[in-house]
Structure formats: C-alpha cells, structure tokens
Design an enzyme around this catalytic site. Structure first.
Site, PDB file in Angstrom:
ATOM      1  N   ASP A 137       0.976  -0.901   0.077  1.00  0.00           N
ATOM      2  CA  ASP A 137       0.074  -0.008   0.144  1.00  0.00           C
ATOM      3  C   ASP A 137       0.734   1.481  -0.045  1.00  0.00           C
ATOM      4  OD1 ASP A 137      -2.193   1.645   0.157  1.00  0.00           O
ATOM      5  OD2 ASP A 137      -2.728   0.798   2.281  1.00  0.00           O
TER       6      ASP A 137
ATOM      7  N   LYS B 119       0.870   3.800  -2.248  1.00  0.00           N
ATOM      8  CA  LYS B 119       0.029   5.016  -2.601  1.00  0.00           C
ATOM      9  C   LYS B 119       1.172   6.141  -3.188  1.00  0.00           C
ATOM     10  CE  LYS B 119      -3.357   4.826   0.641  1.00  0.00           C
ATOM     11  NZ  LYS B 119      -2.971   3.847   1.863  1.00  0.00           N
TER      12      LYS B 119
ATOM     13  N   ASP C  92       3.552  10.556  -7.446  1.00  0.00           N
ATOM     14  CA  ASP C  92       4.575  11.394  -8.006  1.00  0.00           C
ATOM     15  C   ASP C  92       4.449  11.719  -9.631  1.00  0.00           C
ATOM     16  OD1 ASP C  92       6.954  12.992  -8.277  1.00  0.00           O
ATOM     17  OD2 ASP C  92       7.248  12.587  -6.165  1.00  0.00           O
TER      18      ASP C  92
HETATM   19  P1  BMP Z   1      -7.651  -0.003   9.700  1.00  0.00           P
HETATM   20  O1  BMP Z   1      -8.837  -1.092   9.344  1.00  0.00           O
HETATM   21  O2  BMP Z   1      -6.891  -0.548  10.994  1.00  0.00           O
HETATM   22  O3  BMP Z   1      -8.422   1.134  10.143  1.00  0.00           O
HETATM   23  O4  BMP Z   1      -6.738   0.063   8.624  1.00  0.00           O
HETATM   24  C1  BMP Z   1      -7.065   0.404   7.112  1.00  0.00           C
HETATM   25  C2  BMP Z   1      -5.857   0.154   6.316  1.00  0.00           C
HETATM   26  O5  BMP Z   1      -6.363   0.712   4.890  1.00  0.00           O
HETATM   27  C3  BMP Z   1      -4.682   1.086   6.448  1.00  0.00           C
HETATM   28  O6  BMP Z   1      -3.491   0.390   6.117  1.00  0.00           O
HETATM   29  C4  BMP Z   1      -4.887   2.279   5.816  1.00  0.00           C
HETATM   30  O7  BMP Z   1      -3.506   2.831   5.330  1.00  0.00           O
HETATM   31  C5  BMP Z   1      -5.589   1.870   4.482  1.00  0.00           C
HETATM   32  N1  BMP Z   1      -6.632   2.847   3.911  1.00  0.00           N
HETATM   33  C6  BMP Z   1      -7.508   3.288   4.374  1.00  0.00           C
HETATM   34  O8  BMP Z   1      -8.000   2.789   5.617  1.00  0.00           O
HETATM   35  N2  BMP Z   1      -8.367   4.156   3.701  1.00  0.00           N
HETATM   36  C7  BMP Z   1      -8.305   4.397   2.449  1.00  0.00           C
HETATM   37  O9  BMP Z   1      -9.076   5.055   1.864  1.00  0.00           O
HETATM   38  C8  BMP Z   1      -6.942   3.965   1.865  1.00  0.00           C
HETATM   39  C9  BMP Z   1      -6.297   2.870   2.558  1.00  0.00           C
HETATM   40  O10 BMP Z   1      -5.308   2.310   1.777  1.00  0.00           O
END
Ligand code: BMP
Length: 250
Positions: free
Chosen positions: A93, A95, A98
């Site tokens: 991930d 993201k 650039d």
């Molecule tokens: P969590 O379920 O603990 O909130 O984690 C969500 C994961 O998904 C994290 O790794 C975050 O970087 C990623 N993420 C997100 O939560 N929302 C987005 O819009 C895009 C993501 O990649």
C-alpha cells in the site's frame, strides 16, 4: 438499494490483467473476499500474523516502510514463502503520488525494492496516466476515494480520476467507498465490525454494508483483525461475513 452483481467467476471470464485473474481465482478457491492489512512495525509480528490469517485471505496488504527492522532476507523472503504456502497475494500500500520518473525509482530501488516482491501496489492517479506506465509486472490498485473524514476525493476528483483509471492497462481496480463499473475490481478499506471510526479521522462500515451498497469485491480490514485477541478467529469471522454478503448480492 442493493443491486445484482457479477460473480467472481463472471469477472474472471472478462478479466484481462494477470493479477486481476489471480486474485479472482484465489477468491473463488478460498471462498474469501478478505484482504488483511498487516500494519505492524516489527517483522516478527508481520510474519506471525501472515501465517495465522494466511488461510483465510486473498491478499495481505502491507505498509512495508513502517517496519523498524526491515531486511530483504529476513522480511521479504519468509513473507514470500508464506504467500506461497497459504496462496495469497502481496499488496504493498505505497500510494504512489509523483511523476513517472520518480515513481519508477520508488518502485524498484531504495530499501524496499517493491517491484521485486509485490503482486499489487496502490497508487494515486494524481500524476496523470503517463505517470503510471512505470508499473510493470504488477497489478495497480488506484486510489479513487479515501475512507477518512474530510478527504479531498470529492465527486469531481473521482470523475476525472476514473478517466485515467478506466484507460490504463496496468490498473486492475480501485480503492473506493462508492460503486464503480463492473470492469474494475473494487477494494474497500474502512471496514470494521466493532467500531465506527478512530480518533484520527478513519471512518468504518461493516463488510455487509460495503459489499451490498458499493458492490465491493474485496474488503480490507486492519485493526478489526490484527488488534483483536484472536486474529485468526477474527479473520475467519470477517471472511465468513464478507462471503455471506457477496452470496446474498448475486
Ligand atoms: P484499519 O482497518 O486499521 O483502519 O486500517 C485500514 C488500512 O487501509 C490502513 O492500512 C490504511 O492505510 C488503508 N486505507 C484506508 O484505511 N483508507 C483508504 O482510503 C485507503 C487505504 O489504503
């Protein structure tokens, strides 16, 4: 309103990208639409977690740059072995956001050498279509919309982003919180069965909500699983919830 959706088998028939096919094949074989986010800061926790939840997931999503003790031999080699052992994809991930030349360098060089091991990578499309040409031998999951409160990915942004996304051959799908076309796979994070959000802007929905309302193909669950007392049991619970909701929308 719930609407009928294409099955994973139907999506597999029309999928063109090898990694789109791969993730759909794994979903069908494991009866799972679960991606576990493994947001750990030590290699040991990451590997233990991958081994525990591996049987239940289609992909393991990493933020490889948050590891305190990253080491290509100690981290990536065993991670790849676990991915083979349990048949899941590695989704970094990163993201990217650039110009093409910089993304190309970030993708293949530096500490993490993502192109050596990732099956899927996330990327913003803010740099325009050409900036995505560097992602070879990997499936790109484009960030269309974010789950966090106050995100700038409003409907105008998403409309323009979709023009890039729908025409780029390396993109297999989107990270988003809304319905998209059947030609793209939809990955939805911000999924949790117990919480509605955190105190840093994250917003959660249930697996059933996103699958039935957005047509999500793959739910992405982080803390809901890795913070629980029994991550393996919890992964199974999310897997079953996700699969049940999917079957109910066919
Ligand atoms: P969590 O379920 O603990 O909130 O984690 C969500 C994961 O998904 C994290 O790794 C975050 O970087 C990623 N993420 C997100 O939560 N929302 C987005 O819009 C895009 C993501 O990649």
């Amino acid at each position: 309103e719930e609407k009928k959706r294409l099955s994973y088998e139907q999506k597999l028939e029309v999928a063109e990208h090898s990694f789109a096919k791969k993730i759909l094949e794994i979903a069908i074989e494991k009866r799972s639409n679960l991606i576990a986010s493994a947001d750990f800061i030590t290699t040991k926790e990451l590997l233990d977690f991958a081994d525990f939840v591996g049987p239940h997931i289609v992909a393991l999503k990493t933020h490889i740059d948050i590891l305190n003790d990253f080491d290509a031999d100690e981290t990536i080699l065993p991670l790849k072995d676990l991915a083979t052992k349990h048949n899941f994809l590695l989704m970094e991930d990163r993201k990217f956001a650039d110009i093409g030349n910089t993304q190309e360098l970030q993708f293949s060089y530096g500490t993490y050498k993502i192109s050596n091991w990732a099956d899927l990578v996330t990327s913003h499309v803010i740099g325009g279509s050409k900036s995505l040409d560097c992602f070879m031998n990997v499936g790109v999951v484009a960030i269309l919309g974010m789950s966090s409160k106050g995100t700038l990915t409003d409907s105008h942004y998403r409309e323009e982003a979709l023009k890039v996304i729908e025409t780029h051959p390396s993109i297999i799908g989107c990270v988003a919180q809304n319905e998209i076309s059947d030609q793209l796979l939809l990955f939805t994070p911000g999924v949790n069965l117990g919480e509605t959000g955190d105190d840093k802007g994250q917003q959660y929905n249930s697996p059933e909500h996103v699958i039935k309302n957005y047509g999500t193909d793959f739910i992405i669950v982080g803390r809901g699983i890795y913070k629980s007392e029994e991550p393996e049991q919890e992964a199974l619970r999310y897997k079953n919830e996700g699969w049940k909701a999917y079957l109910e929308t066919l």
